[in-house]
Each structure stands twice: as C-alpha cells, then as structure tokens.
Enzyme design. Structure first.
Site, PDB file in Angstrom:
ATOM      1  N   LYS A   1      34.515  40.992 120.016  1.00  0.00           N
ATOM      2  CA  LYS A   1      34.669  39.738 120.237  1.00  0.00           C
ATOM      3  C   LYS A   1      35.317  39.463 121.491  1.00  0.00           C
ATOM      4  CE  LYS A   1      36.715  36.378 120.023  1.00  0.00           C
ATOM      5  NZ  LYS A   1      36.723  35.159 121.466  1.00  0.00           N
TER       6      LYS A   1
ATOM      7  N   SER B   1      48.413  36.722 122.624  1.00  0.00           N
ATOM      8  CA  SER B   1      49.875  36.346 122.589  1.00  0.00           C
ATOM      9  C   SER B   1      50.360  36.339 121.208  1.00  0.00           C
ATOM     10  CB  SER B   1      49.543  34.618 122.785  1.00  0.00           C
ATOM     11  OG  SER B   1      49.025  34.029 121.639  1.00  0.00           O
TER      12      SER B   1
ATOM     13  N   CYS C   1      50.226  41.447 130.201  1.00  0.00           N
ATOM     14  CA  CYS C   1      51.269  41.564 129.233  1.00  0.00           C
ATOM     15  C   CYS C   1      52.509  42.647 129.748  1.00  0.00           C
ATOM     16  CB  CYS C   1      50.937  42.011 127.650  1.00  0.00           C
ATOM     17  SG  CYS C   1      50.127  43.659 127.775  1.00  0.00           S
TER      18      CYS C   1
END
Length: 502
Positions: free
Chosen positions: A180, A233, A288
């Site tokens: 996904k 996140s 990140c």
C-alpha cells in the site's frame, strides 16, 4: 469540453499481475509538486477491494511457497537487472510525482538496489541449523518458513527505495506481499510491480493496492494478513503497531525522527558544514534521516554557523527535472505551508532566524520553499521539538560534550545521529553512550548498507525488529524446530548389510 490532453491520468491497482481499475468510486489527486498541477488520479481501495486482494494473495502464496530457493533467487537477479537497465526511467517517475531532483532520485534507486542484491542471496540467508546426536539417536534441526500474506505501508518520501526495503526480502522468503504505497506518489510502485512480473514473478504474489485510512485499517484488521511493515510519522506508527498487534499480527513500524549532528571544537569545519547543508536540505529535508539539529559544542558555534550560512545561497532550488538543481519542491502545498509556519514562529520563541527560506523568490507555482537556518534553538521551542520534515536546519549551542550527549539522549526520538570530531576516543565513547539506533562518525546520514538493518530507538520504532537486512529475513519468516529419531537400521527386517549388535 475538457481537453483530453490535460486530463489527469487514471492510475490503477496492480492485481493478479496486471493493472486493475478501482471499483470504490473514490480517488485522490496526484500532483506534480514542481508545477502545483494535478497530473493523475489514483483509486482508493474499499474494504471489499482489500479483502478480495488478500484472498487472491493468499491463493498465490500457496503456490509460491514451494518454489525452490534457486528459482526465487533467479527472479531477484532478473529484477535487479531490469531496475538497473531502466533506472533513469524510474528516476523520472519519482521526480515527476515526488519532486526530488533527478540525481537524488537516482541515489534512492541505488540504495534500493542494494536490497535486491541482498535478497538474491536467499538460498544462503534461509539456511537453518542442524545438531547431530542431540540425544542418543536423536537429531535436532531448524528451518525458516514464510508467514503467508504480508503487507507493507510505505511513505511518500522514498517511493521506490522503501518498497524495495520490504518487498524483496518478503517475496524471496516465500511470502505473498501486498504493498500500500503513499497515494501522493504511487506510480513508482506500479513500475516496480511491472518489472517484477517481467522478471518472472508469478501473478498474484505481489499486489499493489492504493488507498487511504480505510484501506490501511482493512489490512490491519484482516485475519489473513500475518504481518505489517510500516514507515511514516510516529503518531501513525504507534497507531499501526497498536492496531496490528491487537489483531494478532507481527508489526514493525518505523516512526519519526529529530536527528542531531554533534560538532566538537576539533572537527573539520569545512567537512562539517558541507555535511550539515547536504544532510539538512537534500531532498528538501523530507527524509527521516535528515539532519535537523546541529549541536555546536564549545567555541565552534560561530565558525560553524558562518560556514553553513555561506553555503546556503549555493543550494540551487528548482524543478527536479532541470539539470543543475540540487533541491526540488516539497510534496504538497499544505506541507510546504506547515514547514514555513515553523520558520515564521522561530523568532517569537527566542531563536535567531539567520536565513529565511520564505523570502527568496521560488520558481513557478510549485510547492517550493528555500533553505532556512535558525540559530540558538532550545528544547521547548516548536522548531526544536517537532519533526519539521522540510528544509529547515536548527543550531543549538552547548558548552560541553556531556551537554550535547544529554540533548541527544533526552530527545524522544532515537532514529539517527552523528558526531564530527578528529578524536577517535571521543567518537567511540559517543557511539557507546548515545541512545540512538543509527550513528554516524563524520558521516551525517548513517543509513546502514543492506546487509545490516535499518531502524531507530525510542519513539522512532515500534516493534522488535529493524527493517531489511538480517532483521528483515527474521521478520518475514518464522522458525520451526524438528526433533527426529529413526529406528536402528540394524534392527530392520530388510537386510541392508549393517552389523548386528550380537
């Protein structure tokens, strides 16, 4: 009448080895961040579509599991060759939907290819252990077996690399994999799926299913999905982990970061400044592992800040498909405005805004924001505490190494950190003391090579295993231990020529 030449492209899911139109009736816009224009519409899967995809993957997994390891490795070798041959085309897809410059997109693909390389060694990676004569006439051995249907939920910032982190090991281990991808830049995943089919992967073993929270929740709750991998996140990572494990799944969920780069007085200032600029502003800070805080120790602060400030005007900002540009736009207008809000509020919190990326003219109507530099930030300021995920670099000044270490360890995130120094003893002590999952010594972005594993500590990781590498193989398999005893051949009714005990 709408001009068909400007009508957004209708994207599809990838089911049973081919593009398949969505049936939910819901779609999301896919923008070109460099122009601000909608270029495609991506379907958003319903729960019914997720269930159908899982059932198809479950059937495919049964046929894929017994495929010999050598054959799986052969498919991975072919997949690697196809990506290598068409990496420029894939990079252009990434640039068109994500916005990062072409060279950065090529770098992402190169790091992703390392994970394909690793998966090519699956016959060796799945070797078990064997203990002969654990007891009299008893042998014990272990094997690694696939989980069945597993899923990956990937972020917008690395639309090719992060799917490759997951899918290569998952598929090579014998699982069916449902991807996904981010609905913001989904086309790279579809391109990879087409290359895997060309490489010989059987239809149905890989599924690409687009969607939003409805699709994510359906995967998290589906009884036939054994494991979920996630990168995103921290709030969402926590939700993914708690929801998935509550439904009995194995989950690895990588969250956010606030990466500190500690610069000691003995550091090479030029090297440190170059590193800070590239690590803070590369890919518009949307990664990140970006450096978002430079911790200047002792008297190094003024020299370091000046060196960084001098380099910022040289960062060429513009569309990613134009040669010479080093930083492209952010992923969306909303995110661009959110990042700019941190810059706007910095001085009111007591920081010093040295370079304001909002002031300089940006090209066209895209989602651009130029680099910003904020000095004298402290814990408690939003620009220090929050993961900004944009081209904003903060500088915090401390007097001692111990104070710098405390800043790193007190931070709720523990993804990556770096130290710049010429002192090997201090560097070794730092790697020993810091509570962070990935550490760089004079390396600003310490992303591990594919035969190690990627992952942080604290609020940067939910779950017991890191991503890809050896941890990836362990995550996508489960161990089975066999204890066996066979009758003494000397007592067999068939004379095999063994000596008798008499």
């Amino acid at each position: 009448m709408t001009d068909t030449a400007t009508r957004p492209t209708a994207l599809s899911h990838w089911l049973n080895g081919q593009p398949t139109a969505g049936t939910s009736g819901r779609t999301a816009a896919v923008y070109n961040p460099a122009t601000g224009q909608v270029q495609a519409e991506v379907p958003l899967a319903s729960r019914a579509e997720v269930d159908a995809a899982v059932q198809a993957a479950r059937a495919a997994a049964k046929a894929w599991r017994p495929v010999p390891l050598g054959r799986r490795a052969e498919i991975m070798f072919r997949f690697r060759a196809l990506i290598d041959q068409r990496r420029d085309e894939l990079a252009r897809i990434i640039t068109r939907e994500h916005g990062k410059v072409h060279s950065d997109a090529l770098g992402e693909i190169a790091r992703g290819l390392e994970n394909v390389d690793y998966a090519c060694g699956i016959p060796n990676l799945l070797k078990g252990g064997y203990s002969e004569s654990a007891s009299t006439g008893v042998d014990v051995y272990s094997i690694q077996q696939p989980l069945g249907v597993v899923a990956g939920i990937t972020p917008f910032n690395f639309p090719a690399m992060v799917p490759l982190w997951m899918m290569c090991n998952a598929l090579a281990c014998g699982n069916a994999f449902i991807l996904k991808p981010s609905e913001k830049d989904p086309s790279a995943s579809l391109f990879l799926a087409s290359l895997l089919r060309e490489a010989g992967l059987p239809d149905g073993v890989l599924t690409v299913l687009h969607g939003d929270k409805e699709a994510v929740d359906a995967l998290l709750e589906h009884p036939d999905v054994a494991a979920i991998s996630f990168v995103g996140s921290t709030p969402v990572a926590r939700y993914i982990y708690e929801t998935g494990t509550r439904h009995g799944k194995r989950v690895q969920a990588l969250g956010g970061a606030k990466n500190h780069m500690v610069v000691l007085p003995d550091a090479d200032i030029s090297m440190a400044a170059d590193a800070a600029v590239s690590a803070a502003y590369g890919s518009a800070g949307e990664r990140c592992m970006a450096i978002s805080v430079v911790v200047a120790v002792g008297g190094v602060g003024d020299r370091l800040v000046q060196a960084i400030q001098e380099r910022i005007p040289n960062v060429q900002v513009g569309p990613g498909d134009e040669a010479g540009n080093e930083m492209g736009p952010l992923i969306s207008r909303e995110h661009r405005d959110k990042v700019a809000g941190y810059v706007a509020g910095a001085e009111a919190e007591g920081a010093q805004l040295l370079v304001d990326g909002r002031e300089d003219a940006v090209p066209g109507e895209g989602f651009f924001l130029k680099p910003s530099l904020i000095d004298h930030t402290q814990p408690g300021m939003r620009c220090y505490d929050d993961e900004i995920f944009g081209p904003v670099l903060s500088v915090t000044r401390v007097d001692t190494y111990e104070q710098a270490l405390q800043l790193v360890n007190d931070n709720p995130y523990g993804n990556g950190t770096a130290i710049f120094t010429r002192d090997g003893g201090v560097a070794r002590q730092f790697q020993f003391d810091c509570e962070v999952g990935m550490v760089g010594i004079n390396v600003p972005i310490p992303v591990p090579v594919a035969y190690y594993s990627f992952g942080g500590w604290k609020a940067s990781l939910f779950g017991d295993t890191h991503m890809y590498g050896p941890d990836g193989i362990r995550f996508y398999t489960r161990s089975k231990v066999i204890t066996s005893r066979w009758p003494d051949p000397a007592t067999s009714k068939v004379n095999l020529g063994f000596p008798t005990n008499g």
